[in-house]
Design a protein around this motif. Structure first.
Motif, short mmCIF file in Angstrom:
data_model
loop_
_atom_site.label_atom_id
_atom_site.label_comp_id
_atom_site.label_asym_id
_atom_site.label_seq_id
_atom_site.Cartn_x
_atom_site.Cartn_y
_atom_site.Cartn_z
N ILE A 178 21.74 41.43 20.48
CA ILE A 178 23.12 41.52 20.99
C ILE A 178 23.23 40.83 22.35
N ILE A 179 22.31 41.15 23.25
CA ILE A 179 22.33 40.55 24.59
C ILE A 179 22.15 39.04 24.51
N ARG B 214 27.18 47.69 16.16
CA ARG B 214 27.48 46.79 17.28
C ARG B 214 26.78 45.43 17.10
N TYR B 215 25.58 45.46 16.51
CA TYR B 215 24.85 44.21 16.25
C TYR B 215 25.63 43.32 15.29
N LEU C 176 24.66 52.41 24.78
CA LEU C 176 23.35 52.17 25.37
C LEU C 176 23.01 53.24 26.40
N ALA D 60 24.07 51.41 16.73
CA ALA D 60 23.54 50.17 17.32
C ALA D 60 23.62 49.02 16.31
N CYS E 247 29.32 47.94 24.24
CA CYS E 247 27.95 48.40 23.99
C CYS E 247 27.42 49.31 25.09
N SER E 248 27.97 49.21 26.29
CA SER E 248 27.41 49.91 27.44
C SER E 248 27.40 51.42 27.27
N SER F 155 17.95 45.59 18.09
CA SER F 155 19.38 45.29 17.92
C SER F 155 20.01 44.83 19.23
N TYR F 156 19.71 45.55 20.31
CA TYR F 156 20.30 45.19 21.59
C TYR F 156 19.70 43.93 22.18
#
Length: 319
Positions: free
Chosen positions: A230-231, A131-132, A254, A128, A250-251, A226-227
């Motif tokens: 990200i979002i 991805r961040y 997640l 995660a 990311c999906s 983190s998400y």
């Protein structure tokens, strides 16, 4: 159970504690024995092959030599180790109809399951974070996630839980088990073993909650943070195509996080009086076997790079 006269003959337990357990597994449905054996064998082979393919293509395809796929290959190897700590033993018990397991073997299996489960929580957190950095700080991604940092993060994920889980396993097996020696589960897990222990187990249950908070809840909160960022960054993108591509990277991760953390947190953080043994066994079946079987599918079907690498591999194998 053996009678008092059998105790000195069997040598398997004394007046204070058992030294051998019986894993009941799925003995309550003996008519489904061979069906379950076939299903779990197929799942195990699928996990080995699919994760093995992911490791192979992420190591050999030049397009996949990035931190994200480096972490994914480690995650695939972890999944192989994780299911190997439970499924072969379960298949053996289904085949032989004998669930006998020594205390040392039981402790070893529990330690491996706990260590590998803790590693999975930490590795999902690292993925995660990767991805961040990639989405929220793309210009510095190559510098921040260099090879040395990636190696350090993976190494920390693998070894951080070892001393803690060894200590917790030792604490559990320092208890006396003087009641039934039948574990209503398909592997040696903490909740069913604590139900067999004599005396006060408050300290042990408290330790389970503390370790679960450290290795389950805190990493999960870090992933949520983190998400969240990200979002927020994705929504600021002006291009709809860019938002779609960012979400697609990311999906998969997640989805895996929600499935794994959801079942694991219910198992170890839910108050035990409200959780039946059947439900506990079913939840454990999800996060130890079924979710690892789904993970390669989740990562490959929603990832164009892996699908392209897989096509290249298959084209090379064709005569």
């Amino acid at each position: 159970l053996p009678t008092d006269g059998d105790k000195s003959k069997t040598g398997r337990y004394n007046a204070s504690t058992w030294v051998e357990f019986i894993l009941l597994g799925f003995s309550d449905v003996p008519h489904l024995r061979w069906i379950l054996f076939g299903i779990f064998l197929l799942i195990y082979l699928t996990i080995l092959v699919s994760n093995g393919i992911i490791i192979l293509i992420t190591k050999t395809d030049p397009a996949l030599q990035t931190p994200m796929y480096f972490f994914l290959s480690n995650f695939s190897f972890l999944e192989i180790c994780y299911v190997t700590s439970t499924i072969p033993r379960m298949l053996t018990d289904l085949y032989t109809l004998k669930g006998n397991i020594s205390m040392y073997s039981c402790a070893t299996q529990m330690c491996f399951v706990l260590v590998l489960g803790g590693t999975e929580c930490l590795l999902l957190t690292v993925m995660a974070y990767d991805r961040y950095v990639a989405i929220c700080n793309p210009l510095q991604y190559a510098v921040v996630m260099n090879h040395m940092v990636c190696m350090q993060l993976v190494t920390a994920s693998w070894i951080s839980g070892i001393p803690v889980e060894i200590g917790q396993t030792y604490q559990i097996f320092s208890l006396h088990f003087c009641g039934s020696n039948r574990i209503n589960h398909f592997f040696c897990d903490i909740p069913p073993l604590l139900k067999l222990a004599c005396g006060d187990t408050f300290v042990n249950k408290l330790a389970v909650y503390v370790v679960a908070v450290v290795f389950v809840m805190i990493p999960f909160l870090l992933i949520i943070i983190s998400y969240g960022k990200i979002i927020s960054s994705i929504l600021k993108l002006s291009s709809a195509k860019g938002r779609t591509k960012a979400f697609s990277t990311c999906s998969s991760h997640l989805t895996v996080v929600v499935l794994f953390y959801g079942t694991a947190s219910i198992t170890y953080l839910q108050p035990k009086p409200s959780q039946s043994e059947g439900n506990g066994k079913l939840l454990s079946l999800f996060y130890t076997i079924l979710i690892p079987a789904l993970n390669p599918i989740i990562y490959t079907l929603r990832n164009k790079d892996i699908m392209e690498a897989l096509k290249k591999l298959l084209s090379k194998l064709r005569p």
